[in-house]
Design a protein around this motif. Structure first.
Motif, short mmCIF file in Angstrom:
data_model
loop_
_atom_site.label_atom_id
_atom_site.label_comp_id
_atom_site.label_asym_id
_atom_site.label_seq_id
_atom_site.Cartn_x
_atom_site.Cartn_y
_atom_site.Cartn_z
N PHE A 269 0.82 -1.21 0.00
CA PHE A 269 0.00 0.00 0.00
C PHE A 269 0.86 1.26 0.00
N ALA A 270 1.99 1.23 0.71
CA ALA A 270 2.90 2.37 0.66
C ALA A 270 3.45 2.57 -0.75
N LEU A 271 3.76 1.47 -1.43
CA LEU A 271 4.27 1.55 -2.80
C LEU A 271 3.27 2.20 -3.74
N ILE A 272 1.99 1.97 -3.51
CA ILE A 272 0.98 2.58 -4.37
C ILE A 272 1.10 4.10 -4.33
N GLY A 273 1.18 4.66 -3.12
CA GLY A 273 1.32 6.11 -3.00
C GLY A 273 2.63 6.62 -3.57
N LEU A 274 3.69 5.84 -3.44
CA LEU A 274 5.01 6.26 -3.91
C LEU A 274 5.13 6.29 -5.43
N GLN A 275 4.12 5.78 -6.13
CA GLN A 275 4.19 5.77 -7.60
C GLN A 275 3.84 7.11 -8.24
N LEU A 276 3.35 8.06 -7.45
CA LEU A 276 2.88 9.33 -8.03
C LEU A 276 3.93 10.03 -8.89
N PRO A 277 5.17 10.23 -8.42
CA PRO A 277 6.15 10.91 -9.28
C PRO A 277 6.44 10.13 -10.56
N VAL A 278 6.50 8.80 -10.47
CA VAL A 278 6.78 7.97 -11.64
C VAL A 278 5.68 8.12 -12.67
N VAL A 279 4.43 8.13 -12.21
CA VAL A 279 3.30 8.22 -13.14
C VAL A 279 3.22 9.60 -13.77
N LEU A 280 3.40 10.64 -12.99
CA LEU A 280 3.27 12.00 -13.52
C LEU A 280 4.42 12.38 -14.45
N LYS A 281 5.58 11.74 -14.24
CA LYS A 281 6.76 12.10 -15.03
C LYS A 281 6.52 11.93 -16.52
N GLY A 282 5.80 10.90 -16.92
CA GLY A 282 5.63 10.64 -18.34
C GLY A 282 4.30 11.06 -18.90
N LEU A 283 3.53 11.85 -18.14
CA LEU A 283 2.18 12.19 -18.59
C LEU A 283 2.18 13.15 -19.77
N GLY A 284 3.14 14.07 -19.79
CA GLY A 284 3.30 14.94 -20.96
C GLY A 284 2.11 15.82 -21.27
N GLU A 285 1.58 15.69 -22.49
CA GLU A 285 0.55 16.59 -22.99
C GLU A 285 -0.76 16.48 -22.24
N TYR A 286 -0.94 15.43 -21.42
CA TYR A 286 -2.23 15.23 -20.76
C TYR A 286 -2.29 15.88 -19.38
N GLU A 287 -1.27 16.62 -18.98
CA GLU A 287 -1.28 17.22 -17.66
C GLU A 287 -2.39 18.26 -17.54
N GLY A 288 -2.90 18.45 -16.32
CA GLY A 288 -3.88 19.50 -16.06
C GLY A 288 -5.30 19.02 -16.13
N THR A 289 -6.19 19.94 -16.58
CA THR A 289 -7.64 19.69 -16.55
C THR A 289 -8.02 18.50 -17.40
N ARG A 290 -7.38 18.35 -18.53
CA ARG A 290 -7.72 17.25 -19.45
C ARG A 290 -7.48 15.90 -18.78
N ALA A 291 -6.33 15.74 -18.16
CA ALA A 291 -6.02 14.47 -17.49
C ALA A 291 -6.98 14.24 -16.33
N ALA A 292 -7.32 15.29 -15.59
CA ALA A 292 -8.24 15.16 -14.46
C ALA A 292 -9.62 14.71 -14.93
N TRP A 293 -10.08 15.26 -16.05
CA TRP A 293 -11.38 14.85 -16.59
C TRP A 293 -11.37 13.39 -16.99
N TYR A 294 -10.34 12.96 -17.66
CA TYR A 294 -10.25 11.55 -18.05
C TYR A 294 -10.23 10.65 -16.81
N ALA A 295 -9.49 11.07 -15.78
CA ALA A 295 -9.40 10.27 -14.56
C ALA A 295 -10.75 10.15 -13.87
N ILE A 296 -11.48 11.26 -13.78
CA ILE A 296 -12.81 11.23 -13.15
C ILE A 296 -13.76 10.35 -13.94
N ALA A 297 -13.71 10.46 -15.27
CA ALA A 297 -14.60 9.66 -16.11
C ALA A 297 -14.34 8.17 -15.93
#
Length: 531
Positions: free
Chosen positions: A276-304
């Protein structure tokens, strides 16, 4: 290899988990929150979930521990709802989430969207078990959730492999997908059936407790690796073997059971905390490669995607609960009529976990033609947000939801009465056997020792009934609490004398260890009698 990050992960997660046991917040959520908070602390190493470690090395022992603690008889009684969830729902969620993602995200091909669907489809075994224990769900709901979480990973991994084959250009057809699914399921169950009897035979014939526990630790890895070697489901092989061994655990030597129980509790605690600790620690790894989807667009996709994951479970669970009753008179006669509350809790208890993230990280970087896998980083991000969203939203709200709905929990009074009746029957049989043995001249004992055996049986028989008695009017303790406290006080006094004698050189350390072990066993026996 630098082992310090691993040591920090294990030690830190264990500290948070231990502290969380005194908190009203579920421990998994505290661990995830701690991982998220620590992930951006300067100097903290970057932790990446390696599927080649999580799937073959972390998942098998967690599944083994959960399955051996489950009830084979209860799971068999709930086989229909368990299979409808662990197979039917996972496949339904794969297509529902995949199709919705394909419609919402223009850049995502249908095959890649189905990969995402398969990745987020299975609720997590560790999260379901941890939350079910914490909130005190009714036994039938707990059995269904545990059974689903034991089997659904096999369905999801197989669905992922089929979807991935289509996405990378291997041209998998529907017929090939069904064939691979059947091979994985039948092969995994078959491998478990083949291994469980010889493994149990070894456990009952190896008399050395330390060797027994070494074998116990190897069992889940052997079952998983053997099944995967023949392209079958290692998850199902582990579950089948563990259910059989748990059902027949009474045939194993008592010393092995005592050690094994302690060893597996420690293993499960360490792995669950770290996962469970590892799950939280993945945030920097996941955000590092998000690129063009950062911001409102990525948040909308995540909520959907999160909403589709949650809603699709309701869409599946309610028909799966009530339609079989409408179509089968046999089910109506055999089972009580369910209310809307039970399916609601089952629908809401669909937390995702580390298996989804591990599968997502196993998505290849490129396809067969050499081009990049379509929107791989976005799939990782959506998997991460879905896991975090279900753990936080559903994990936090599930305990108060259970209280609001007033689901009937386990009846402690009824269970204690059943335990007392069972103990009374066993004690009477043991007393008759004892008198038979003592009547044989070969078993002659001095009267004090024979009376001691009789007193032990009488104490064991009466201890459960005493739990139904009133509390001490002065201390507020039950009879059991007083018995346990006095036993500890008396044994503690003896222990202090032994240590003083060792310090005075009247006995050596080897004799001290022998005497302390004898006291430890007596204290454990007294504690178990009063439980």
């Amino acid at each position: 290899m630098d082992v310090m990050p691993l040591l920090l992960l294990v030690a830190g997660s264990a500290v948070v988990a231990a502290a969380g046991r005194r908190s009203p917040v579920p421990v998994p959520l505290l661990l995830v929150a701690a991982g998220l908070a620590v992930s951006y602390v300067p100097g903290v190493p970057e932790y990446t979930l390696d599927p080649h470690i999580v799937l073959p090395l972390v998942l098998p022992p967690l599944l083994h521990s959960a399955a051996t603690d489950s009830s084979y008889l209860d799971l068999r009684a709930q086989m229909r709802p368990v299979m409808l969830l662990s197979v039917g729902y996972v496949l339904f969620a794969t297509f529902a989430v995949g199709w919705a993602a394909y419609l919402v995200i223009p850049e995502l091909p249908l095959t890649a969207a189905l990969v995402l669907g398969a990745v987020v489809a299975p609720p997590d075994a560790v999260a379901a078990t941890a939350v079910a224990r914490r909130v005190g769900l009714p036994s039938r709901i707990t059995t269904i959730l545990q059974g689903e979480s034991l089997v659904n990973d096999a369905t999801a991994i197989t669905a992922y492999r089929v979807a991935l084959a289509a996405a990378v250009g291997e041209g998998a057809t529907w017929a090939e997908g069904i064939q691979e699914f059947l091979l994985a399921a039948v092969g995994g169950i078959g491998m478990g059936l083949v291994l469980m009897v010889p493994i149990h035979w070894l456990r009952t014939h190896v008399k050395e407790a330390l060797l027994q526990n070494t074998l116990s630790l190897l069992i889940p890895f052997v079952a998983y690796a053997a099944a995967e070697q023949v392209h079958a489901s290692g998850v199902l092989a582990v579950v089948v073997v563990a259910l059989y061994l748990g059902h027949r655990a009474w045939e194993v030597d008592f010393a092995t059971r005592l050690q094994e129980d302690a060893v597996w509790k420690m293993v499960a605690f360490v792995l669950e905390s770290a996962v469970f600790a590892l799950i939280g620690l993945q945030l920097p790894v996941v955000l590092k490669g998000l690129g063009e989807y950062e911001g409102t667009r990525a948040a909308w996709y995540a909520i959907a995607v999160f909403l589709v994951v949650v809603v699709s479970r309701f869409v599946w669970v309610y028909p799966a609960t009530f339609l079989p009753r409408m179509m089968s008179a046999r089910i109506r006669r055999r089972e009580e009529h369910p209310t809307w509350k039970g399916p609601f809790i089952i629908s809401w208890a669909g937390m995702r976990g580390v298996v989804s993230l591990a599968i997502a990280f196993s998505i290849p970087l490129t396809m067969h033609g050499g081009e990049d896998f379509p929107e791989r980083n976005l799939i990782l991000f959506l998997t991460f947000t879905t896991v975090i969203g279900t753990l936080v939203v559903q994990g936090v709200t599930l305990p108060p939801l259970v209280r609001v709905l007033k689901l009937p929990g386990r009846d402690a009074q009824t269970e204690t009465l059943a335990e007392a009746n069972a103990q009374a029957q066993a004690s009477r049989a043991a007393e008759r056997r004892l008198e038979e043995l003592l009547s044989d001249e070969r078993n002659t004992l001095p009267d004090p020792l024979a009376d001691r055996l009789r007193a032990v049986l009488e104490r064991r028989r009466n201890s459960v009934w005493e739990r139904l008695g009133q509390a001490n009017p002065i201390t507020g303790e039950s009879v059991d609490d007083t018995y346990r406290r006095l036993s500890r006080e008396v044994i503690g006094t003896e222990r202090a004398v032994f240590v003083r004698l060792r310090d005075g050189r009247y006995i050596d350390d080897e004799m001290l260890r022998t005497l302390l072990r004898r006291l430890d066993l007596e204290e454990a026996a007294a504690y178990r009698e009063a439980e």
